[in-house]
Design a protein around this motif. Structure first.
Motif, PDB file in Angstrom:
ATOM      1  N   GLN A 185       0.773  -1.162   0.003  1.00  0.00           N
ATOM      2  CA  GLN A 185       0.106  -0.015   0.062  1.00  0.00           C
ATOM      3  C   GLN A 185       0.823   1.270   0.034  1.00  0.00           C
ATOM      4  N   GLN A 186       1.967   1.405   0.833  1.00  0.00           N
ATOM      5  CA  GLN A 186       2.777   2.579   1.008  1.00  0.00           C
ATOM      6  C   GLN A 186       3.388   2.583  -0.508  1.00  0.00           C
ATOM      7  N   GLY A 187       3.847   1.548  -1.005  1.00  0.00           N
ATOM      8  CA  GLY A 187       4.674   1.494  -2.156  1.00  0.00           C
ATOM      9  C   GLY A 187       3.625   2.180  -3.357  1.00  0.00           C
ATOM     10  N   MET A 188       2.459   1.740  -3.155  1.00  0.00           N
ATOM     11  CA  MET A 188       1.377   2.111  -4.234  1.00  0.00           C
ATOM     12  C   MET A 188       1.671   3.576  -4.438  1.00  0.00           C
ATOM     13  N   ALA A 189       1.230   4.092  -3.190  1.00  0.00           N
ATOM     14  CA  ALA A 189       1.315   5.590  -3.010  1.00  0.00           C
ATOM     15  C   ALA A 189       2.250   6.278  -3.638  1.00  0.00           C
ATOM     16  N   PHE A 190       3.788   5.708  -3.474  1.00  0.00           N
ATOM     17  CA  PHE A 190       5.120   6.311  -4.057  1.00  0.00           C
ATOM     18  C   PHE A 190       4.979   5.823  -5.738  1.00  0.00           C
ATOM     19  N   TYR A 191       4.398   4.628  -6.103  1.00  0.00           N
ATOM     20  CA  TYR A 191       4.240   4.747  -7.497  1.00  0.00           C
ATOM     21  C   TYR A 191       3.356   5.423  -7.863  1.00  0.00           C
ATOM     22  N   VAL A 192       2.123   5.771  -7.578  1.00  0.00           N
ATOM     23  CA  VAL A 192       1.423   6.696  -8.062  1.00  0.00           C
ATOM     24  C   VAL A 192       1.965   8.117  -8.430  1.00  0.00           C
ATOM     25  N   ILE A 193       2.848   8.447  -7.337  1.00  0.00           N
ATOM     26  CA  ILE A 193       3.717   9.761  -7.620  1.00  0.00           C
ATOM     27  C   ILE A 193       4.538   9.681  -8.968  1.00  0.00           C
ATOM     28  N   MET A 194       5.114   8.352  -8.947  1.00  0.00           N
ATOM     29  CA  MET A 194       5.950   8.176 -10.139  1.00  0.00           C
ATOM     30  C   MET A 194       5.004   8.325 -11.414  1.00  0.00           C
ATOM     31  N   TYR A 195       4.036   7.511 -11.390  1.00  0.00           N
ATOM     32  CA  TYR A 195       3.167   7.512 -12.497  1.00  0.00           C
ATOM     33  C   TYR A 195       2.715   8.845 -12.892  1.00  0.00           C
ATOM     34  N   ALA A 196       2.314   9.625 -11.796  1.00  0.00           N
ATOM     35  CA  ALA A 196       1.997  11.329 -12.020  1.00  0.00           C
ATOM     36  C   ALA A 196       3.046  11.856 -12.911  1.00  0.00           C
TER      37      ALA A 196
END
Lengths: 406, 224
Positions: free
Chosen positions: A262-273
């Protein structure tokens, strides 16, 4: 009228072919990149979860209510008394594929030169729960229930200690009484699961031998359960809950990994963004250049009676054409690469040895349709959103200023 | 009947502290079917006058009426409708949409006006025939000569049957033969229709075609 606006938009893109192609490539590569990133992340996390379930946690477990969280205890009150009876009862449930008692202890393995701390698994050797270990055997034989001195060790541990099959090692294990006991064991077989941390820190011995060695007298740390359907975990756990016993699902048992995901996903969402924003900036820049170059053309269209919203639609259509074409190519490129990586994987080797999160030595990607569609949808939406500015800029050009040079 | 009425129109441009009175209290009426030239030196206000008449810009004061309707108070969309329905433009640099063919350029104002496909096609071909370009319908502007481009622009301006055609230096970038051909086309179309033509020009050859000559100087009408 809309089709004529589309014609103008399309031909304007063709007129600046090189710029349009570069923009299209930027969109396609940007989306392919985030689809690949997502595929690798999904694959890695799903692989880690699958490894954890099949090697460590199972789909569900039953433990004594007092068994401490995050520690290995051999105190009788923390163990299950009637482990065989309970295991048989669980095996009788239709949702259960296999269930078996397991005893966990901490141990230290000695050779002449090395000492290694590890986790000892006392297992019912015939249970299908340990099929993954059986399948991972690289040398020697799997242990049997009546083997009083045999153990299985991981390949990485064997290499580290410089030992092989039928060699003897000294194992010291904590006991229910407190002080550790020590014995000489023979390595019957060596396994390699691909999870380096697991292969380095795990040894197996028959349950009865483990119980005798740790003075736990027929007790078990847990009943490990594998289900036909992972989704039945909650139902099975609820059914097995009884006074003095605690039940856990695979989600409870992999809380750390799930939190990490879950924490990783938040980080990856930022990367995708970030990637999507870069792509959007490229498109906005292209459209702005296109609008600046065509100020006169906008003026002519306004003089002919074209309304601001029609000019805006025309510019947005350029964005739609570029965005759609880029997204389609991006989906094809990204998906093709993810499918390729799902077959061949990426070798990450030693990286997995340092962390106990279930990664193997090879990271496989995973293609998830919903994620691909979601990422593509967001990319397209952000592109359109970004294009509103150049479109609005074109629409608000005063005809008299746009026609200034005519 | 008056197609266009300018009453005491003043337009002032400000560039920093400097004010330029491009139109100074101008009053002018143009009737249906008139073939009028606005003449005067550069900076005399001819182009500004066309911009006011064409709903491309608003004056600081005064009234501009097209077919009796005050256009100054109309919003941007209504002014666009007014340009689409009432006015045709011909510019010095031809001003065709570069990515559209001659046919598509002429068809565009009809599309904007919502004319049905069959009628649109007939009208487009009729106008291209009228300007002698029926063999160039699929050519893009960059495949046409200057004179041909200007004739496409004339066809486009007249295709939606406007009440008024505003032409700003329409022959300035044409050679003598092309300029003469363009003027003759416009004169013929003027005779066939009720459309009023107003030319802003320095070119004495255009003046020779005019039924009415309006002279301007320093933003004022000095002779009509």
């Amino acid at each position: 009228m809309l089709s004529k606006l589309l014609t103008i938009a399309y031909r304007d893109l063709i007129r600046n072919r090189r710029r349009s192609v570069f923009t299209l490539i930027a969109v396609a590569i940007g989306l392919a990149l985030i689809i690949t990133m997502n595929g690798l992340i999904e694959g890695a996390l799903e692989g880690a979860m699958r490894n954890n379930i099949r090697l460590k946690t199972g789909h569900a477990q039953v433990r004594a209510e007092s068994y401490p969280d995050g520690k290995l205890s051999l105190k009788w009150q923390d163990l299950i008394d009637n482990a065989d009876e309970l295991s048989a009862q669980v095996n009788g449930m239709s949702e259960v594929k296999a269930a078996a008692p397991v005893l966990w202890a901490t141990g230290i393995l000695y050779t002449i030169d090395e000492t290694v701390g590890l986790q000892v698994y006392g297992i019912e050797t015939t249970s299908p729960i340990y099929d993954p270990i059986r399948e991972a055997m690289v040398t020697g034989d799997f242990i049997t229930d009546d083997d009083r001195s045999g153990i299985l060790i991981g390949k990485r541990l064997a290499e580290q200690l410089g030992v092989g099959v039928e060699q003897k090692v000294s194992l010291s294990v904590g006991t229910a009484d407190g002080p550790p006991d020590e014995g000489i064991f023979t390595i019957r077989g060596i396994f390699s699961t691909g999870n380096l941390f697991y292969d380095e820190h795990t040894i197996f011995l028959p349950l009865s031998k483990a119980q005798a060695f740790t003075h736990t007298s027929g007790r078990a740390s847990s009943i490990m359960i594998m289900l036909h359907q992972q989704d039945d975990a909650d139902k099975v756990a609820a059914t097995l809950k009884s006074p003095g016993l605690a039940t856990f699902t695979w989600e409870d048992l992999n809380q750390l990994l799930l939190t990490t995901i879950q924490q990783g996903m938040a980080f990856y969402v930022i990367m995708y963004a970030i990637v999507i924003m870069v792509v959007a900036v490229v498109i906005v820049n292209t459209l702005l250049m296109s609008v600046f170059e065509r100020v006169r053309e906008m003026g002519i269209l306004a003089a002919l009676g074209m309304k601001g919203r029609q000019i805006m639609t025309m510019v947005l259509m350029e964005s739609v054409i570029l965005g759609l074409a880029g997204v389609v190519i991006g989906i094809i490129l990204g998906s093709a690469y993810v499918v390729y990586l799902s077959k061949t994987g990426i070798y990450i080797g030693e990286v997995s040895a340092s962390v106990d999160v279930g990664y193997g030595t090879v990271m496989y990607a995973r293609w998830v349709l919903a994620n691909v569609l979601s990422l593509s949808g967001w990319t397209f939406a952000i592109i359109l959103l970004g294009s509103l500015y150049p479109a609005w800029f074109a629409a608000r050009l005063a005809p008299v200023e746009a026609l200034h040079n005519l | 009947m008056e197609v266009i009425q300018l009453e005491n129109v003043t337009k002032i441009y400000k560039l920093g502290e400097v004010e330029t009175r491009a139109l100074d209290d101008v009053t002018l009426n143009i009737k249906e079917g008139e073939f009028t030239t606005l003449v005067g030196p550069s900076g005399s206000g001819k182009t500004t006058m066309l911009q006011m008449m064409g709903c491309l810009d608003k004056p600081n004061s005064g009234v501009v009426k097209i077919n009796g309707q005050d256009v100054i108070r109309l919003n941007a969309n209504k002014r666009a409708d007014m340009r689409r329905d009432m006015i045709g433009f011909i510019f010095q640099f031809f001003a065709l949409v570069p990515v559209l063919t001659a046919y598509e350029n002429v068809e565009l104002p009809l599309l904007l006006k919502g004319v049905e496909k069959k009628e649109r096609h007939e009208r487009t071909m009729e106008m291209l025939n009228a300007v002698g370009l029926s063999d160039r319908v699929h050519h893009r502007p960059d495949q046409l000569s200057g004179g041909q481009q200007q004739r496409v622009a004339i066809a486009r301006a007249l295709a939606p049957e406007p009440s008024l055609v505003l032409a700003d230096e329409p022959t300035a970038n044409l050679d003598t033969a092309s300029g003469k051909q363009a003027m003759e086309v416009m004169q013929k179309l003027n005779e066939k229709t009720e459309t009023a033509f107003i030319f802003a020009t320095h070119d004495p050859r255009i003046v020779a075609y005019a039924k009415r000559v309006v002279k301007m100087q320093d933003g004022r009408l000095v002779n009509d």
